[in-house]
Design a protein around this motif. Structure first.
Motif, mmCIF file in Angstrom:
data_model
loop_
_atom_site.group_PDB
_atom_site.id
_atom_site.type_symbol
_atom_site.label_atom_id
_atom_site.label_comp_id
_atom_site.label_asym_id
_atom_site.label_seq_id
_atom_site.Cartn_x
_atom_site.Cartn_y
_atom_site.Cartn_z
ATOM 1 N N GLU A 45 -11.232 29.694 -47.201
ATOM 2 C CA GLU A 45 -12.092 29.746 -48.485
ATOM 3 C C GLU A 45 -13.201 30.511 -48.250
ATOM 4 O OE1 GLU A 45 -11.334 27.311 -51.272
ATOM 5 O OE2 GLU A 45 -9.342 27.603 -50.187
ATOM 6 N N SER A 46 -14.042 30.610 -47.090
ATOM 7 C CA SER A 46 -15.157 31.312 -47.035
ATOM 8 C C SER A 46 -15.081 32.735 -46.595
ATOM 9 C CB SER A 46 -16.034 30.546 -45.948
ATOM 10 O OG SER A 46 -15.423 30.559 -44.652
ATOM 11 N N LEU A 47 -13.846 33.277 -46.584
ATOM 12 C CA LEU A 47 -13.352 34.576 -46.105
ATOM 13 C C LEU A 47 -12.975 35.527 -47.341
ATOM 14 C CD1 LEU A 47 -11.340 33.992 -42.696
ATOM 15 C CD2 LEU A 47 -13.765 34.581 -42.951
ATOM 16 N N PRO A 48 -13.167 36.748 -47.348
ATOM 17 C CA PRO A 48 -12.863 37.674 -48.584
ATOM 18 C C PRO A 48 -11.265 37.854 -48.752
ATOM 19 C CG PRO A 48 -13.927 39.061 -46.794
ATOM 20 C CD PRO A 48 -13.883 37.717 -46.403
ATOM 21 N N VAL A 49 -10.324 36.720 -48.070
ATOM 22 C CA VAL A 49 -9.141 37.316 -47.988
ATOM 23 C C VAL A 49 -8.420 37.331 -49.451
ATOM 24 C CG1 VAL A 49 -8.660 35.818 -46.191
ATOM 25 C CG2 VAL A 49 -8.295 34.612 -48.248
ATOM 26 N N SER A 50 -7.426 37.926 -49.600
ATOM 27 C CA SER A 50 -6.893 38.363 -50.916
ATOM 28 C C SER A 50 -5.298 38.137 -51.206
ATOM 29 C CB SER A 50 -7.104 39.896 -51.139
ATOM 30 O OG SER A 50 -6.449 40.360 -52.055
ATOM 31 N N ALA A 51 -5.242 37.276 -51.953
ATOM 32 C CA ALA A 51 -3.613 37.031 -52.195
ATOM 33 C C ALA A 51 -3.054 38.018 -52.843
ATOM 34 C CB ALA A 51 -3.547 35.824 -53.135
ATOM 35 N N ALA A 52 -3.692 38.811 -53.618
ATOM 36 C CA ALA A 52 -3.126 40.135 -54.262
ATOM 37 C C ALA A 52 -2.802 41.037 -53.294
ATOM 38 C CB ALA A 52 -4.342 40.715 -55.152
ATOM 39 N N ALA A 53 -3.686 41.174 -52.354
ATOM 40 C CA ALA A 53 -3.231 42.194 -51.244
ATOM 41 C C ALA A 53 -2.087 41.733 -50.370
ATOM 42 C CB ALA A 53 -4.528 42.362 -50.415
ATOM 43 N N ALA A 54 -1.982 40.628 -50.229
ATOM 44 C CA ALA A 54 -0.609 39.942 -49.471
ATOM 45 C C ALA A 54 0.539 39.938 -50.258
ATOM 46 C CB ALA A 54 -1.034 38.507 -49.085
ATOM 47 N N ALA A 55 0.403 39.929 -51.676
ATOM 48 C CA ALA A 55 1.490 39.854 -52.544
ATOM 49 C C ALA A 55 1.978 41.363 -52.392
ATOM 50 C CB ALA A 55 1.158 39.710 -53.966
ATOM 51 N N ASP A 56 1.192 42.550 -52.105
ATOM 52 C CA ASP A 56 1.424 43.937 -52.228
ATOM 53 C C ASP A 56 2.150 44.238 -50.966
ATOM 54 O OD1 ASP A 56 1.276 46.546 -53.266
ATOM 55 O OD2 ASP A 56 -0.584 47.031 -51.924
ATOM 56 N N PHE A 57 1.344 43.701 -49.803
ATOM 57 C CA PHE A 57 2.109 44.075 -48.487
ATOM 58 C C PHE A 57 1.908 42.627 -47.604
ATOM 59 C CE2 PHE A 57 1.026 46.343 -44.254
ATOM 60 C CZ PHE A 57 2.022 46.627 -44.005
ATOM 61 N N PRO A 58 2.907 42.071 -47.379
ATOM 62 C CA PRO A 58 2.743 40.767 -46.935
ATOM 63 C C PRO A 58 2.171 40.551 -45.588
ATOM 64 C CG PRO A 58 5.051 41.261 -47.538
ATOM 65 C CD PRO A 58 4.340 42.384 -47.492
ATOM 66 N N LEU A 59 1.544 39.513 -45.213
ATOM 67 C CA LEU A 59 0.808 39.088 -43.828
ATOM 68 C C LEU A 59 2.027 38.951 -42.977
ATOM 69 C CD1 LEU A 59 -2.130 36.873 -42.971
ATOM 70 C CD2 LEU A 59 0.085 36.598 -41.996
ATOM 71 N N ARG A 60 1.809 39.454 -41.937
ATOM 72 C CA ARG A 60 3.036 39.207 -40.880
ATOM 73 C C ARG A 60 2.290 39.580 -39.554
ATOM 74 N NH1 ARG A 60 8.456 38.832 -40.470
ATOM 75 N NH2 ARG A 60 9.487 39.944 -38.842
ATOM 76 N N VAL A 61 2.258 38.213 -38.619
ATOM 77 C CA VAL A 61 1.588 38.279 -37.234
ATOM 78 C C VAL A 61 2.391 37.597 -36.148
ATOM 79 C CG1 VAL A 61 -0.604 38.096 -36.225
ATOM 80 C CG2 VAL A 61 -0.695 38.346 -38.644
ATOM 81 N N PRO A 62 2.950 38.323 -35.309
ATOM 82 C CA PRO A 62 3.438 37.321 -34.407
ATOM 83 C C PRO A 62 2.461 36.305 -33.601
ATOM 84 C CG PRO A 62 4.238 39.909 -34.067
ATOM 85 C CD PRO A 62 2.842 39.765 -34.905
ATOM 86 N N ARG A 63 2.979 35.424 -32.974
ATOM 87 C CA ARG A 63 2.106 34.383 -32.714
ATOM 88 C C ARG A 63 1.513 34.921 -31.265
ATOM 89 N NH1 ARG A 63 1.946 29.222 -35.305
ATOM 90 N NH2 ARG A 63 3.584 29.706 -37.054
ATOM 91 N N ALA A 64 2.247 35.850 -30.568
ATOM 92 C CA ALA A 64 1.885 36.371 -29.309
ATOM 93 C C ALA A 64 0.691 37.257 -29.535
ATOM 94 C CB ALA A 64 2.963 37.260 -28.618
ATOM 95 N N PHE A 65 0.544 37.872 -30.764
ATOM 96 C CA PHE A 65 -0.587 38.894 -30.902
ATOM 97 C C PHE A 65 -1.856 37.962 -31.488
ATOM 98 C CE2 PHE A 65 -3.073 41.826 -33.829
ATOM 99 C CZ PHE A 65 -3.031 42.778 -33.018
ATOM 100 N N ALA A 66 -1.609 36.788 -32.259
ATOM 101 C CA ALA A 66 -2.603 36.105 -32.755
ATOM 102 C C ALA A 66 -3.096 35.374 -31.640
ATOM 103 C CB ALA A 66 -2.174 35.029 -33.831
ATOM 104 N N ALA A 67 -2.454 35.039 -30.461
ATOM 105 C CA ALA A 67 -2.953 34.343 -29.304
ATOM 106 C C ALA A 67 -4.024 35.175 -28.688
ATOM 107 C CB ALA A 67 -1.783 34.021 -28.468
ATOM 108 N N ASN A 68 -4.143 36.187 -29.035
ATOM 109 C CA ASN A 68 -5.340 37.249 -28.531
ATOM 110 C C ASN A 68 -6.229 37.211 -29.294
ATOM 111 O OD1 ASN A 68 -3.282 37.607 -26.118
ATOM 112 N ND2 ASN A 68 -2.457 39.458 -27.233
ATOM 113 N N MET A 69 -6.265 36.801 -30.273
ATOM 114 C CA MET A 69 -7.626 36.678 -31.247
ATOM 115 C C MET A 69 -8.529 35.478 -30.779
ATOM 116 S SD MET A 69 -5.766 37.237 -34.799
ATOM 117 C CE MET A 69 -4.603 38.362 -35.136
#
Ligand SMILES: *Cc1c(COP(=O)(O)O)cnc(C)c1O
Ligand code: SF4
Length: 343
Positions: A45-69
């Motif tokens: 809620e506090s981030l400038p995330v965009s559902a419209a952008a995600a609808a245009d090009f979906p979010l996709r992130v392997p957990r192995a990559f997210a684990a390095n965040m």
């Protein structure tokens, strides 16, 4: 109560277990903003995330990559590469759907032959990760990718043009193909006499290192051609121990490893980050190849680093790193006969 706690424990999935196979990890990649934010302990809620952008090009992130965040860090340089945000919906002059002229160059047979001596095969439209800055985000893959009925014409094209010494398997990401499909493709390419090298452009060894199985390494090592892999890594934090293992395994099977990175504002646009990246790549057996200026695709303008700033960074890299660890700064210009050096 007990059941809920149990389900919570089950769904709050931590970094992938090494024994989970790569297809399963691919299927379990994060595919929506709220799950990824919850995992990272961020309040979407506090981030400038965009559902419209995600609808245009979906979010996709392997957990192995997210684990390095880094948990709780909204400015994490890996998160910035994958999180759909409002900036993507802004319009920037000079940004278009096909900035590098791939549509004009794509043959109906899923071959893009723009440069002399090497042709690129679009093997699949999908990737394990969706990078927000990617020029392919607007690419109508369904029309161009290599489907079953296009494979024969594509191979016929490669066989007929004896000036081709290298075939580049690209995508999407060719390593999302099954071993069976890759095996079939390699058998066909191995049989083309004038092709000396098979190059694979893939981000999987970095974002889904479980893909680098013994079977894959053996398949590649069995080719009589020189097999070159160009991975794509933009930040040293992407190089986790499992990535190091995967790359060493490829190297031990005789695969030559290079890296291409994209210069991205807010991700790697400072000298210290770039130095750390190239040192870490080399320690992993990967030789720096290209540092790309951003392709001006619609939706990516907020990642742009100016040529002037890029050149200042390159000066610092040259003064700090051994010459062989300095990547070539290039940009792609539609219609040009090669990637153009920026100097
Ligand atoms: C980038 C690219 C290549 C590879 O270029 P190199 O300079 O050899 O790495 C080949 N074909 C196409 C269509 C490309 O976009
Ligand atoms: S083609 Fe490469 S940069 Fe583009 S989304 Fe796929 S992995 Fe990312």
């Amino acid at each position: 109560m007990v059941i809920n706690t149990f389900i919570d424990a089950m769904t709050d999935i931590d970094p992938p277990l090494p024994e989970k196979n790569w297809q399963r990890q691919l299927a379990e990649a994060f595919d929506n903003i709220s799950d990824l934010c919850r995992y990272l302990e961020l309040d979407s809620e506090s981030l400038p995330v965009s559902a419209a952008a995600a609808a245009d090009f979906p979010l996709r992130v392997p957990r192995a990559f997210a684990a390095n965040m880094e948990k709780g860090n909204a400015d994490d340089p890996l998160l910035r590469q994958v999180l759909p945000i409002d900036d993507e919906t802004a319009t920037y002059p000079g940004y278009s759907a096909d900035p590098v002229g791939d549509l004009a160059a794509a043959h109906a047979n899923a071959i893009i032959h723009k440069y002399r001596g090497r042709a690129l095969m679009i093997n699949t439209g999908s990737c394990a990760i969706n990078c927000r800055y990617c020029f392919r985000r607007n690419f109508p893959y369904a029309d161009y990718r290599l489907t079953g009925q296009k494979l024969d014409p594509a191979l016929a094209y490669l066989r007929a043009d004896t000036t081709l010494s290298e075939v580049i398997l690209s995508g999407g990401d060719p390593l999302v193909l099954s071993d069976d499909k890759l095996q079939h493709l390699f058998e066909q390419l191995n049989g083309i006499g004038h092709v000396r090298r098979i190059r694979i452009h893939s981000r999987l060894p970095i974002v889904l290192p479980a893909r680098v199985t013994d079977a894959l390494c053996e398949l590649l090592a069995a080719s009589p051609k020189t097999v070159v892999m160009v991975v794509h890594c933009n930040h040293a934090n992407e190089i986790a121990p499992n990535v190091i293992d995967a790359c060493r395994k490829l190297k031990h099977h005789g695969i030559v490893l290079f890296n291409q990175a994209v210069l991205l504002k807010g991700v790697n646009d400072d000298a210290e980050t770039l130095i750390r990246l190239h040192e870490a790549l080399f320690a992993t057996g990967i030789v720096p190849y290209y540092l790309h200026l951003l392709d001006r695709a619609k939706g990516v303008g907020h990642f742009d680093v100016s040529e002037t700033d890029a050149l200042v960074l390159m000066d610092t890299l040259r003064q700090t790193l051994p010459g062989y660890l300095v990547p070539k700064l290039v940009k792609e210009v539609a219609g040009a006969p090669a990637k153009l050096p920026v100097a």
